[in-house]
Design a protein around this motif. Sequence first.
Motif, mmCIF file in Angstrom:
data_model
loop_
_atom_site.group_PDB
_atom_site.id
_atom_site.type_symbol
_atom_site.label_atom_id
_atom_site.label_comp_id
_atom_site.label_asym_id
_atom_site.label_seq_id
_atom_site.Cartn_x
_atom_site.Cartn_y
_atom_site.Cartn_z
ATOM 1 N N THR A 171 79.885 8.448 8.189
ATOM 2 C CA THR A 171 79.153 8.091 9.157
ATOM 3 C C THR A 171 78.961 6.186 9.329
ATOM 4 O O THR A 171 78.960 5.688 8.431
ATOM 5 C CB THR A 171 78.485 8.712 9.307
ATOM 6 O OG1 THR A 171 77.421 8.558 10.540
ATOM 7 C CG2 THR A 171 77.111 8.385 8.728
ATOM 8 N N ASN A 172 77.516 6.023 10.079
ATOM 9 C CA ASN A 172 77.528 4.611 10.355
ATOM 10 C C ASN A 172 76.357 4.795 11.331
ATOM 11 O O ASN A 172 76.198 5.064 12.412
ATOM 12 C CB ASN A 172 77.927 3.658 11.035
ATOM 13 C CG ASN A 172 78.987 3.599 11.800
ATOM 14 O OD1 ASN A 172 78.765 3.923 12.727
ATOM 15 N ND2 ASN A 172 80.078 3.699 11.713
ATOM 16 N N THR A 173 75.869 3.650 11.506
ATOM 17 C CA THR A 173 74.662 3.510 12.309
ATOM 18 C C THR A 173 73.818 2.162 13.271
ATOM 19 O O THR A 173 74.122 1.259 11.953
ATOM 20 C CB THR A 173 73.307 4.489 12.426
ATOM 21 O OG1 THR A 173 72.401 4.976 13.969
ATOM 22 C CG2 THR A 173 72.647 4.239 11.056
ATOM 23 N N VAL A 174 72.984 2.053 14.029
ATOM 24 C CA VAL A 174 72.630 1.061 14.042
ATOM 25 C C VAL A 174 70.991 0.933 14.143
ATOM 26 O O VAL A 174 70.871 1.925 14.146
ATOM 27 C CB VAL A 174 72.429 0.335 15.634
ATOM 28 C CG1 VAL A 174 71.717 -0.921 16.272
ATOM 29 C CG2 VAL A 174 74.274 0.469 16.257
ATOM 30 N N GLY A 175 70.067 0.427 13.447
ATOM 31 C CA GLY A 175 68.947 0.539 12.582
ATOM 32 C C GLY A 175 68.055 -1.312 12.703
ATOM 33 O O GLY A 175 69.049 -2.016 13.360
ATOM 34 N N MET A 329 64.817 8.539 15.389
ATOM 35 C CA MET A 329 66.292 9.598 16.622
ATOM 36 C C MET A 329 67.257 7.715 16.114
ATOM 37 O O MET A 329 66.875 6.674 16.527
ATOM 38 C CB MET A 329 66.332 9.174 17.653
ATOM 39 C CG MET A 329 67.330 9.890 18.301
ATOM 40 S SD MET A 329 68.001 11.062 17.716
ATOM 41 C CE MET A 329 66.817 12.523 18.049
ATOM 42 N N GLN A 330 68.510 8.264 15.512
ATOM 43 C CA GLN A 330 69.322 7.780 14.943
ATOM 44 C C GLN A 330 70.965 7.704 15.889
ATOM 45 O O GLN A 330 71.221 9.390 16.438
ATOM 46 C CB GLN A 330 69.527 7.070 13.912
ATOM 47 C CG GLN A 330 68.773 6.397 12.993
ATOM 48 C CD GLN A 330 68.676 5.391 13.380
ATOM 49 O OE1 GLN A 330 67.150 4.803 13.646
ATOM 50 N NE2 GLN A 330 69.596 4.344 13.442
ATOM 51 N N ILE A 331 71.503 7.351 16.160
ATOM 52 C CA ILE A 331 73.156 8.520 16.258
ATOM 53 C C ILE A 331 74.106 7.333 15.246
ATOM 54 O O ILE A 331 74.080 6.645 15.098
ATOM 55 C CB ILE A 331 73.248 7.278 18.011
ATOM 56 C CG1 ILE A 331 72.057 7.397 19.047
ATOM 57 C CG2 ILE A 331 74.830 7.812 18.740
ATOM 58 C CD1 ILE A 331 73.239 6.132 20.338
ATOM 59 N N PRO A 332 74.533 8.680 15.233
ATOM 60 C CA PRO A 332 75.323 8.456 14.298
ATOM 61 C C PRO A 332 77.021 8.085 14.914
ATOM 62 O O PRO A 332 77.607 8.257 15.688
ATOM 63 C CB PRO A 332 75.994 9.287 13.648
ATOM 64 C CG PRO A 332 75.707 10.517 14.298
ATOM 65 C CD PRO A 332 74.621 10.130 15.499
ATOM 66 N N GLY A 333 77.956 7.560 13.708
ATOM 67 C CA GLY A 333 78.791 6.757 13.971
ATOM 68 C C GLY A 333 79.729 8.090 12.597
ATOM 69 O O GLY A 333 79.433 8.657 12.407
ATOM 70 N N THR A 374 79.233 5.312 4.853
ATOM 71 C CA THR A 374 77.818 6.128 4.567
ATOM 72 C C THR A 374 78.185 7.640 4.099
ATOM 73 O O THR A 374 78.484 7.830 5.666
ATOM 74 C CB THR A 374 76.581 5.624 5.560
ATOM 75 O OG1 THR A 374 76.111 4.456 5.535
ATOM 76 C CG2 THR A 374 75.270 6.984 5.388
ATOM 77 N N PRO A 375 77.947 7.884 3.459
ATOM 78 C CA PRO A 375 78.184 9.178 3.154
ATOM 79 C C PRO A 375 77.250 10.293 4.247
ATOM 80 O O PRO A 375 76.327 9.748 4.073
ATOM 81 C CB PRO A 375 78.069 9.631 2.238
ATOM 82 C CG PRO A 375 78.045 8.609 1.068
ATOM 83 C CD PRO A 375 77.034 7.095 2.041
ATOM 84 N N VAL A 376 77.941 11.483 4.382
ATOM 85 C CA VAL A 376 77.159 12.402 5.441
ATOM 86 C C VAL A 376 76.905 13.754 4.175
ATOM 87 O O VAL A 376 76.673 14.294 5.285
ATOM 88 C CB VAL A 376 77.488 12.760 6.137
ATOM 89 C CG1 VAL A 376 77.983 11.764 7.704
ATOM 90 C CG2 VAL A 376 79.041 12.493 6.450
ATOM 91 N N VAL A 399 67.661 6.759 7.092
ATOM 92 C CA VAL A 399 67.967 6.860 8.901
ATOM 93 C C VAL A 399 68.233 7.497 8.900
ATOM 94 O O VAL A 399 68.036 8.272 9.627
ATOM 95 C CB VAL A 399 68.080 5.064 8.672
ATOM 96 C CG1 VAL A 399 68.457 5.012 10.272
ATOM 97 C CG2 VAL A 399 67.126 4.352 8.249
ATOM 98 N N ILE A 400 69.628 7.926 8.627
ATOM 99 C CA ILE A 400 70.332 8.917 9.160
ATOM 100 C C ILE A 400 70.727 10.337 8.831
ATOM 101 O O ILE A 400 71.220 11.191 9.802
ATOM 102 C CB ILE A 400 72.115 7.808 8.884
ATOM 103 C CG1 ILE A 400 73.410 8.760 10.309
ATOM 104 C CG2 ILE A 400 72.452 9.219 7.777
ATOM 105 C CD1 ILE A 400 73.190 7.927 11.574
#
Length: 449
Positions: A171-175, A329-333, A374-376, A399-400
């Motif tokens: 994954t990845n995310t914006v933070g 709250m985050q949005i995952p890619g 980023t691992p999940v 964060v994620i």
Amino acid sequence: MNKSILVVFLVLLTSLFVWAGGDQESGSTEVPADIQWVTADRIGNPNASITLTYAVDLTYSHQTQTASRKEFLTSRMEEWAKAHPDVKLIPQILSNNPAERLAKQLEQAATGSMADAAQIDGQFVPLFYRWLQPIDSYFSAQELDDWFDWCKKEAMIDPQDGKLKGAWMLTNTVGLWYDKTAVPNPPQSWDEVIKVGKELQNNGYQYGFLTWGGKNEQISYGSVFPMFFGLGGDLVDSSGKPVYGEGDNRAKLIEVFKFWDRAVKEGVVPQRVLDINNNGDLAAAAKEKTAAMFLGGSWLLSVLKDNLGSEIESWDFTNTPQKSASIKMQIPGGYCMAFFAKDKKKLDLIVDFMKYVYVGADGMAGWCSAAGYTPVRKSVFENYAVFKEDRFQQAFGKVISTARTRPNSSTYSIISEHVQEGWQNVILGRQTPEEAVDTAFKKTLNQIR
């Protein structure tokens, strides 16, 4: 014929039959002496009796030109192939156009022509549940519990039958990226963003708060929808119909736009954020010390390291600020590996291959490290030094851990486009938050009719 000669003849004949027939039964085949186990268009023994296919993005394949990715994938694939000389795998490279890719994958799934396994955007995996093969038997309860809860809820477990239908890969995310020397206590709420932003400007920084503002999915992904989802907003209903401009959802999106409107009017966010169109622009602001905090992707790490050098040590990453500090709250890619092979033997093998290379704990740790993702799986952060001892990866994982994917509705791209435009109009002062939401919603409905 002499009796002893007859016995020897029968033994040799039996051995020949076992060699010819028995090996054929088990599927084993001759391995060439000069074999190259991994080539651009094949993994495994070219003479193998079992052929598997899988579809991946070029950058996720061993055909990639990125050295670290290519080295890891080639090595890992070769190890698996040597342990399975009866199998060869043929990669299929996916289109790099997201809309085109999704349309083709849905068509292939519906017609039964999909590869044995395929990389699918996690956001859209639920669209494929009806065609996916259950893979519960390949993962223990302990293994399944290792994934973040949102992975299982959003794209791995089919709510209709409770079956495991996919394995999230990364994954990845914006933070919020921030300079700890200038921002020792990063803002967690919108009010704190305004307060800290003004303090930074009073201390010599040109900008209080930046974000990617050039029209792009990153506006929706990073600057709007995490805050909207944090308030409990929904973009579509259960049927996929857009509802973000109605009732409580409308009110919540207006709240998000009002935060940005306020940030601009109070001078914390400049209108020039609309000119920020790439990661390099944000990294340059950090290097030039014109900004000490901004919204940016976790994938920015390598760019920041290149730009900041040793000064990267003063930077950190945390959650996207929300209306209230209590909201996370985050949005995952990221992508899932999904399986379509109906033949039990093929399914056994393709799942085992994908676990070894991408989604098993060892595979995920190695692949994410090589590829910069980023691992999940929680155990990867806890047990593998490359993540356990990396404070940035630990921050990304923290964060994620709480996230929500964008909806899998076919109208999503239309919604996103009009929300981006509405957000930009608010930043420019061309529309009030209410006008921007209503205009975006009207355009969305008009386009899907």
